[in-house]
Design an enzyme around this catalytic site. Structure first.
Site, mmCIF file in Angstrom:
data_model
loop_
_atom_site.group_PDB
_atom_site.id
_atom_site.type_symbol
_atom_site.label_atom_id
_atom_site.label_comp_id
_atom_site.label_asym_id
_atom_site.label_seq_id
_atom_site.Cartn_x
_atom_site.Cartn_y
_atom_site.Cartn_z
ATOM 1 N N ASP A 13 7.409 3.548 -0.662
ATOM 2 C CA ASP A 13 8.834 3.461 -0.981
ATOM 3 C C ASP A 13 9.261 4.443 -2.070
ATOM 4 O O ASP A 13 10.157 4.157 -2.865
ATOM 5 C CB ASP A 13 9.224 2.028 -1.403
ATOM 6 C CG ASP A 13 8.856 1.020 -0.339
ATOM 7 O OD1 ASP A 13 8.950 1.362 0.842
ATOM 8 O OD2 ASP A 13 8.471 -0.105 -0.708
ATOM 9 N N HIS A 41 11.471 4.755 6.376
ATOM 10 C CA HIS A 41 11.958 5.978 5.741
ATOM 11 C C HIS A 41 13.461 6.120 5.975
ATOM 12 O O HIS A 41 13.926 6.091 7.098
ATOM 13 C CB HIS A 41 11.198 7.196 6.269
ATOM 14 C CG HIS A 41 9.730 7.135 5.946
ATOM 15 N ND1 HIS A 41 8.813 8.027 6.420
ATOM 16 C CD2 HIS A 41 9.025 6.271 5.178
ATOM 17 C CE1 HIS A 41 7.606 7.714 5.963
ATOM 18 N NE2 HIS A 41 7.718 6.639 5.208
HETATM 19 P P1 IMO Z 1 6.665 3.489 3.229
HETATM 20 O O1 IMO Z 1 6.232 4.558 4.175
HETATM 21 C C1 IMO Z 1 5.720 -0.001 0.769
HETATM 22 C C2 IMO Z 1 2.214 -2.386 1.909
HETATM 23 C C3 IMO Z 1 2.616 -3.782 2.332
HETATM 24 C C4 IMO Z 1 1.368 -4.553 1.943
HETATM 25 C C5 IMO Z 1 0.245 -3.581 2.269
HETATM 26 C C6 IMO Z 1 -0.429 -3.816 3.604
HETATM 27 O O2 IMO Z 1 7.972 2.883 3.539
HETATM 28 O O3 IMO Z 1 6.559 3.935 1.816
HETATM 29 P P2 IMO Z 1 0.363 -3.424 6.113
HETATM 30 O O4 IMO Z 1 1.497 -4.037 6.888
HETATM 31 O O5 IMO Z 1 0.456 -1.932 6.016
HETATM 32 O O6 IMO Z 1 -0.985 -3.878 6.569
HETATM 33 O O7 IMO Z 1 0.531 -4.013 4.622
HETATM 34 O O8 IMO Z 1 0.836 -2.284 2.248
HETATM 35 N N1 IMO Z 1 2.929 -1.296 2.595
HETATM 36 C C7 IMO Z 1 3.991 -0.651 2.099
HETATM 37 N N2 IMO Z 1 4.694 -0.847 0.966
HETATM 38 N N3 IMO Z 1 6.070 0.999 1.581
HETATM 39 C C8 IMO Z 1 5.366 1.243 2.705
HETATM 40 O O9 IMO Z 1 5.594 2.291 3.512
HETATM 41 C C9 IMO Z 1 4.284 0.375 3.018
HETATM 42 N N4 IMO Z 1 3.410 0.300 4.030
HETATM 43 C C10 IMO Z 1 2.566 -0.705 3.751
HETATM 44 O O10 IMO Z 1 3.744 -4.237 1.639
HETATM 45 O O11 IMO Z 1 1.349 -4.786 0.561
HETATM 46 MG MG MG Z 2 8.737 1.070 2.759
#
Ligand code: IMO
Ligand code: MG
Length: 430
Positions: A13, A41
């Site tokens: 994020d 995104h």
């Molecule tokens: P972007 O690309 C924030 C976090 C989840 C959880 C951990 C595992 O938007 O930055 P998962 O569903 O991947 O097995 O969850 O990873 N998580 C993210 N947190 N932004 C993301 O993607 C995330 N992708 C996975 O919240 O703690």
């Molecule tokens: Mg995210």
């Protein structure tokens, strides 16, 4: 071979979408190489908000080829919805290429993700529930179903049948859930297969050709470095390679073809889901950041945990990614605070720690050591030039550069495409 990797330096994020959109305005190819629709995104163009989970955000720029490469896991329902959504909004037809090697997220992956989180109860990871972990588990166990199999009716039928036998045993006998219907899944996924098939090709060969023709390629990282399966805060991580090196692993492009790595970091820190977070603020400053920064998940809508900028973590990210420039995002959010803080080291009892520990027993003991800087009251969201930023904001940027050891090449002062200030343009180029 002007290729650039954009990678998140925190726990996801970081507004990578905004940086990718900015850097890919004159790109030829934009590539997603890891993760799946656990990513969210967002790009804001002329006040219009676009949210992507599977497609690369660069898909919005005309003339760009979008690639979903080998390392990605695809929920075909989500992909088809995103493609239809773009069509409905009259965006140019997306020139999309999908790797036949990418793995498919199946209904049992989503179900097992959620059931396993319930089973873990207070030890849960806090996943997005999108089936990401179980899909990568099958990939590593060599029983996953790939795009090339999805689009071949006979192969899909036999792979589904073979897998569902085991998955239904697990669903019913371990979790006490109802079994899934093979016929229903087959029908649903055949409809997706028809829509997806025209886009499928050998993306590794396509990218190699693009590299050799000197095309400008942007590798769009998903999630963040601290969520990397190997280098992140295990087990509170995602199941893919989120670091810059993942761009090679997930596409079949060699490391010598990558020219630039840009790390994206927010001016503070956020985290969704469980796991250690040394600079977390569980007070009104944390709430202030969450509300001003609209820190609620793009994918799940969950409120994000907020805290001060953690330079120990970002310095670690700079190292494991080989980051040459930082895009420092959401500086406008910090406006209005009397003081702002940057964590420059951790402390366990009297011991000072400057290297980010990936051993959880250490990390959970770490207390932040802060540098305190004067804040700024001015609304900076309309500022276009670095020189016009308040002196305290410039000091904050300088402090981040120095303490992380990587120059801040651009900052963002709002969500809009135009709310971007480039400080060192040469560092954003290959
Ligand atoms: P972007 O690309 C924030 C976090 C989840 C959880 C951990 C595992 O938007 O930055 P998962 O569903 O991947 O097995 O969850 O990873 N998580 C993210 N947190 N932004 C993301 O993607 C995330 N992708 C996975 O919240 O703690
Ligand atoms: Mg995210």
């Amino acid at each position: 071979m002007p290729s650039i990797v954009i990678v998140g330096m925190q726990w996801g994020d970081e507004a990578k979408g905004k940086v990718v959109d900015y850097v890919s305005q004159n790109a030829d190819v934009v590539v997603r190489y890891n993760g799946g629709n656990n990513a969210g995104h967002t790009v804001v163009i002329d006040g219009e908000v676009y949210k992507f989970h599977t497609l690369p955000v660069g898909a919005l720029n005309p003339g760009v080829t979008s690639v979903i490469a080998d390392g990605v896991v695809i929920d075909p329902a989500v992909l088809v919805k995103e493609l239809d959504g773009l069509k409905a909004r009259n965006r140019n037809a997306v020139d999309l290429k999908i790797s036949g090697n990418a793995h498919i997220i199946m209904p049992y992956h989503k179900l097992l993700d959620q059931l396993e989180e319930q089973r873990k109860a207070d030890r849960k990871i806090g996943t997005t529930g999108r089936g990401i972990g179980p899909c990568y588990e099958d990939k590593i166990s060599r029983i996953g179903i790939r795009v090339c199999e999805l689009i071949d009716q006979d192969q899909f039928s036999s792979r589904l049948s073979e897998n569902l036998k085991i998955k239904n045993e697990i669903l019913t006998k371990i979790y006490g859930a109802s079994p899934l219907s093979e016929a229903e899944i087959f029908a649903e996924y055949q409809a997706y297969a028809e829509k997806i098939a025209p886009y499928v090709c050998n993306t590794s060969a396509l990218l190699y050709k693009a590299v050799k023709h000197n095309k400008r390629i942007i590798f769009e990282g998903a999630h963040g470095t601290l969520l990397d399966i190997d280098h992140g805060t295990y087990p509170y991580v995602t199941s893919s390679h989120t670091v810059a090196g993942g761009a090679c692993i997930g596409t079949g492009i060699g490391p010598t073809e990558i020219n630039r790595v840009i790390g994206v970091a927010k001016s503070y820190t956020t985290r969704v889901g469980e796991g250690w977070f040394p600079t977390e603020l569980q007070d009104e400053t944390g709430d202030y950041i969450r509300e001003r920064g609209r820190e609620y998940g793009t994918t799940t809508g969950r409120p994000r945990r907020c805290g001060w900028f953690d330079a120990v973590a970002v310095r670690f990210s700079a190292r494991v990614n080989g980051a040459q420039a930082i895009a420092l995002i959401a500086l406008d959010v910090l406006a209005g605070l009397d003081k702002v803080r940057i964590c420059s080291a951790y402390r366990i009892d009297e011991k000072i720690i400057v290297d980010f520990p990936t051993d959880p027993t250490q990390l959970k003991e770490c207390l932040p050591v802060y540098d305190e800087l004067p804040g700024w009251k001015e609304d900076i969201s309309g500022i276009k030039n670095y020189e016009d930023l308040p002196a305290n904001t410039k000091d904050y940027i300088k402090h981040v550069s120095e303490i992380v050891g990587v120059p801040v090449a651009m900052v963002s002062v709002g969500r809009g495409r135009e709310q971007t200030i480039v400080i060192r343009p040469e560092l954003l180029e290959p």
